[in-house]
Enzyme design. Sequence first.
Site, PDB file in Angstrom:
ATOM      1  N   CYS A  46     -29.899 -75.920  69.028  1.00  0.00           N
ATOM      2  CA  CYS A  46     -31.115 -76.847  69.153  1.00  0.00           C
ATOM      3  C   CYS A  46     -30.440 -78.014  70.047  1.00  0.00           C
ATOM      4  O   CYS A  46     -29.294 -78.202  70.158  1.00  0.00           O
ATOM      5  CB  CYS A  46     -31.323 -77.417  67.733  1.00  0.00           C
ATOM      6  SG  CYS A  46     -32.480 -78.845  67.517  1.00  0.00           S
TER       7      CYS A  46
ATOM      8  N   SER B  83     -30.637 -80.860  69.498  1.00  0.00           N
ATOM      9  CA  SER B  83     -29.867 -82.030  68.677  1.00  0.00           C
ATOM     10  C   SER B  83     -28.581 -81.653  68.631  1.00  0.00           C
ATOM     11  O   SER B  83     -27.839 -82.700  68.877  1.00  0.00           O
ATOM     12  CB  SER B  83     -30.514 -82.234  67.308  1.00  0.00           C
ATOM     13  OG  SER B  83     -31.740 -82.535  67.261  1.00  0.00           O
TER      14      SER B  83
ATOM     15  N   CYS C 272     -34.212 -75.029  61.806  1.00  0.00           N
ATOM     16  CA  CYS C 272     -34.859 -76.471  62.227  1.00  0.00           C
ATOM     17  C   CYS C 272     -35.988 -76.177  63.238  1.00  0.00           C
ATOM     18  O   CYS C 272     -37.124 -76.585  62.766  1.00  0.00           O
ATOM     19  CB  CYS C 272     -33.632 -76.946  63.084  1.00  0.00           C
ATOM     20  SG  CYS C 272     -34.248 -78.457  63.938  1.00  0.00           S
TER      21      CYS C 272
ATOM     22  N   HIS D 193     -27.049 -76.428  63.115  1.00  0.00           N
ATOM     23  CA  HIS D 193     -27.905 -76.709  61.928  1.00  0.00           C
ATOM     24  C   HIS D 193     -29.154 -75.861  61.570  1.00  0.00           C
ATOM     25  O   HIS D 193     -29.957 -76.245  60.957  1.00  0.00           O
ATOM     26  CB  HIS D 193     -28.355 -78.343  62.048  1.00  0.00           C
ATOM     27  CG  HIS D 193     -29.374 -78.650  63.061  1.00  0.00           C
ATOM     28  ND1 HIS D 193     -28.828 -78.757  64.451  1.00  0.00           N
ATOM     29  CD2 HIS D 193     -30.616 -78.741  63.137  1.00  0.00           C
ATOM     30  CE1 HIS D 193     -29.835 -78.988  65.187  1.00  0.00           C
ATOM     31  NE2 HIS D 193     -30.851 -78.812  64.276  1.00  0.00           N
TER      32      HIS D 193
ATOM     33  N   HIS E 146     -27.457 -82.999  72.164  1.00  0.00           N
ATOM     34  CA  HIS E 146     -27.382 -84.552  72.097  1.00  0.00           C
ATOM     35  C   HIS E 146     -26.043 -85.022  71.492  1.00  0.00           C
ATOM     36  O   HIS E 146     -25.312 -85.959  71.786  1.00  0.00           O
ATOM     37  CB  HIS E 146     -28.465 -85.046  71.182  1.00  0.00           C
ATOM     38  CG  HIS E 146     -29.902 -85.046  71.741  1.00  0.00           C
ATOM     39  ND1 HIS E 146     -30.052 -85.250  73.022  1.00  0.00           N
ATOM     40  CD2 HIS E 146     -31.124 -84.916  71.199  1.00  0.00           C
ATOM     41  CE1 HIS E 146     -31.506 -85.177  73.400  1.00  0.00           C
ATOM     42  NE2 HIS E 146     -32.113 -85.235  72.232  1.00  0.00           N
TER      43      HIS E 146
HETATM   44  P1  CND Z   1     -35.536 -78.713  74.429  1.00  0.00           P
HETATM   45  O1  CND Z   1     -34.470 -79.200  75.120  1.00  0.00           O
HETATM   46  O2  CND Z   1     -35.439 -77.021  74.434  1.00  0.00           O
HETATM   47  O3  CND Z   1     -36.970 -78.752  74.886  1.00  0.00           O
HETATM   48  C1  CND Z   1     -37.331 -79.921  75.354  1.00  0.00           C
HETATM   49  C2  CND Z   1     -38.276 -80.016  76.722  1.00  0.00           C
HETATM   50  O4  CND Z   1     -39.048 -81.053  77.119  1.00  0.00           O
HETATM   51  C3  CND Z   1     -37.864 -79.053  77.788  1.00  0.00           C
HETATM   52  O5  CND Z   1     -38.768 -77.756  77.902  1.00  0.00           O
HETATM   53  C4  CND Z   1     -37.839 -79.918  79.004  1.00  0.00           C
HETATM   54  O6  CND Z   1     -37.996 -79.131  80.423  1.00  0.00           O
HETATM   55  C5  CND Z   1     -38.829 -80.940  78.834  1.00  0.00           C
HETATM   56  N1  CND Z   1     -38.721 -82.245  79.309  1.00  0.00           N
HETATM   57  C6  CND Z   1     -37.430 -83.057  79.316  1.00  0.00           C
HETATM   58  N2  CND Z   1     -37.690 -84.262  79.867  1.00  0.00           N
HETATM   59  C7  CND Z   1     -39.391 -84.230  80.144  1.00  0.00           C
HETATM   60  C8  CND Z   1     -40.274 -85.062  80.663  1.00  0.00           C
HETATM   61  N3  CND Z   1     -39.768 -86.182  81.334  1.00  0.00           N
HETATM   62  N4  CND Z   1     -41.599 -84.837  80.767  1.00  0.00           N
HETATM   63  C9  CND Z   1     -41.804 -83.472  80.346  1.00  0.00           C
HETATM   64  N5  CND Z   1     -41.060 -82.492  79.782  1.00  0.00           N
HETATM   65  C10 CND Z   1     -40.103 -82.925  79.597  1.00  0.00           C
HETATM   66  O7  CND Z   1     -35.409 -79.212  73.034  1.00  0.00           O
HETATM   67  P2  CND Z   1     -35.638 -78.670  71.567  1.00  0.00           P
HETATM   68  O8  CND Z   1     -37.099 -77.993  71.574  1.00  0.00           O
HETATM   69  O9  CND Z   1     -34.830 -77.952  70.831  1.00  0.00           O
HETATM   70  O10 CND Z   1     -35.836 -80.103  70.830  1.00  0.00           O
HETATM   71  C11 CND Z   1     -36.915 -81.096  71.243  1.00  0.00           C
HETATM   72  C12 CND Z   1     -36.690 -82.432  70.736  1.00  0.00           C
HETATM   73  O11 CND Z   1     -36.524 -82.377  69.267  1.00  0.00           O
HETATM   74  C13 CND Z   1     -34.988 -82.845  70.916  1.00  0.00           C
HETATM   75  O12 CND Z   1     -34.983 -84.130  70.999  1.00  0.00           O
HETATM   76  C14 CND Z   1     -34.419 -82.635  69.598  1.00  0.00           C
HETATM   77  O13 CND Z   1     -33.170 -83.425  69.471  1.00  0.00           O
HETATM   78  C15 CND Z   1     -35.484 -82.882  68.505  1.00  0.00           C
HETATM   79  C16 CND Z   1     -35.371 -82.548  67.326  1.00  0.00           C
HETATM   80  C17 CND Z   1     -35.929 -83.245  66.229  1.00  0.00           C
HETATM   81  C18 CND Z   1     -35.844 -82.738  64.916  1.00  0.00           C
HETATM   82  C19 CND Z   1     -36.316 -83.629  63.928  1.00  0.00           C
HETATM   83  O14 CND Z   1     -36.329 -83.409  62.781  1.00  0.00           O
HETATM   84  N6  CND Z   1     -37.292 -84.342  64.035  1.00  0.00           N
HETATM   85  C20 CND Z   1     -35.012 -81.762  64.520  1.00  0.00           C
HETATM   86  N7  CND Z   1     -34.727 -80.920  65.562  1.00  0.00           N
HETATM   87  C21 CND Z   1     -34.621 -81.464  66.990  1.00  0.00           C
HETATM   88 ZN    ZN Z   2     -32.749 -79.324  65.350  1.00  0.00          ZN
END
Ligand code: CND
Ligand code: ZN
Length: 375
Positions: free
Chosen positions: A46, A48, A175, A68, A51
């Site tokens: 993921c 995260s 997740c 996770h 990150h």
């Molecule tokens: P992933 O990197 O696969 O997806 C992010 C998408 O955003 C990609 O397709 C990028 O091309 C796109 N992107 C990046 N920058 C921009 C921009 N400026 N404008 C438009 N599109 C853009 O990530 P993921 O889907 O695995 O995770 C997404 C987020 O969710 C990430 O920040 C992660 O840390 C977070 C997350 C949150 C939680 C929670 O519990 N809230 C759990 N897991 C992950």
């Molecule tokens: Zn996650």
Amino acid sequence: MATAGKVIKCKAAIAWGPNKLSVEEIEVAPPKAHEVRVKILATGICRSDDHVLSGVISNFQFPAILGHEAAGVIESVGEGVTKLKPGDKVIPLFVPQCGKCVCCKNPDSNLCLKNDIGRYAGLMADGTSRFTCKGQKVYNFIHTSTFTEYTVLDEIAVAKIDDDAPLDKISPIGCGFSTGYGSAVNVAKVKPGSTCVVFGLGGVGLSAAIGCKVAGASRIIGVDINKDKFQKAKDIGVTECISPKDCDKPIQEVLTEMTGGGVDYSFECIGNVDIMVAALQCTHPGFGTCVIVGLAPSTHKFSFDPMLLLTGRTLKGALFGGWKSKDCVPKIVSDYMAKKFDLSELVTHTLPLDKINEGFELLKDGKSIRTVLKF
Ligand code: CND
Ligand code: ZN
Ligand code: ZN
């Protein structure tokens, strides 16, 4: 099992520090009271995890075992564990559910206060670790640590799932899927016929779009700077896709115009604070709701005109899609088995643990949705 009560030597990916990840032999101690040891069978990468690995999350302890989002089988249980037994199929829970804290007792919250997100103590409930590598103590990651053949979990961070669940297919429920899907159905509570916009079409964003669709949204707009993400998004039900790079004005203005005044629900699934503000700005005054799902780097802050809220918009956020994890994960697995939604679109790559660095590269290069490591 023959290994119960003994230290297990196995392979794990150790994050030694920012951007330093290598597969090593580790020792996994037996579970202590109210813990279980789990053999991981499939675990997804993921954003995260990236990150943390890339060092944008502060106060993180290294060396650590990240990961996770996973599914596995219990190998042995510690003293006092009564509801779980060896052989049970399980999903580790990065937001635990102790059932006793004020948040667990509140029907509207899933943020068990035993969670380790943001604090990152990286230890079991008793303050110690079960992992060692080359004689060194290794920290765990938000109650889970799944980039390893075996892990030890606190009982509060384990959901027992259906005996017939296909473990090789359901790791996204740990997740990405549950986080995105729950953001739509639980946190925003998307209504039938509504207009939604999802920023970021990765594993989390696509899952938010699946949630919008299941909730009956009639229009789901996907926003991503990587156009390679558009076809899959359309396949799962996104009705229109836009890249901000193709727009000659700010994306929030484009969306407001496209929707005749703003969207009903917006979801930020990137972790970019500027997009979080844009996601709030593009919601309709009077009733629009913006849900923050993405995890931003620790030092990033956002600010916005409070008039956006005075004029009747709602700004929300949640971990793990607002699900009370131990109670809800078994139901999400059952819904998957009843074909309420599909997970196969989310898994684009499968790799062995040894190739974990390749999996992170695929994510960083925007080539994968979820890479699942299989053991
Ligand atoms: P992933 O990197 O696969 O997806 C992010 C998408 O955003 C990609 O397709 C990028 O091309 C796109 N992107 C990046 N920058 C921009 C921009 N400026 N404008 C438009 N599109 C853009 O990530 P993921 O889907 O695995 O995770 C997404 C987020 O969710 C990430 O920040 C992660 O840390 C977070 C997350 C949150 C939680 C929670 O519990 N809230 C759990 N897991 C992950
Ligand atoms: Zn996650
Ligand atoms: Zn709790």
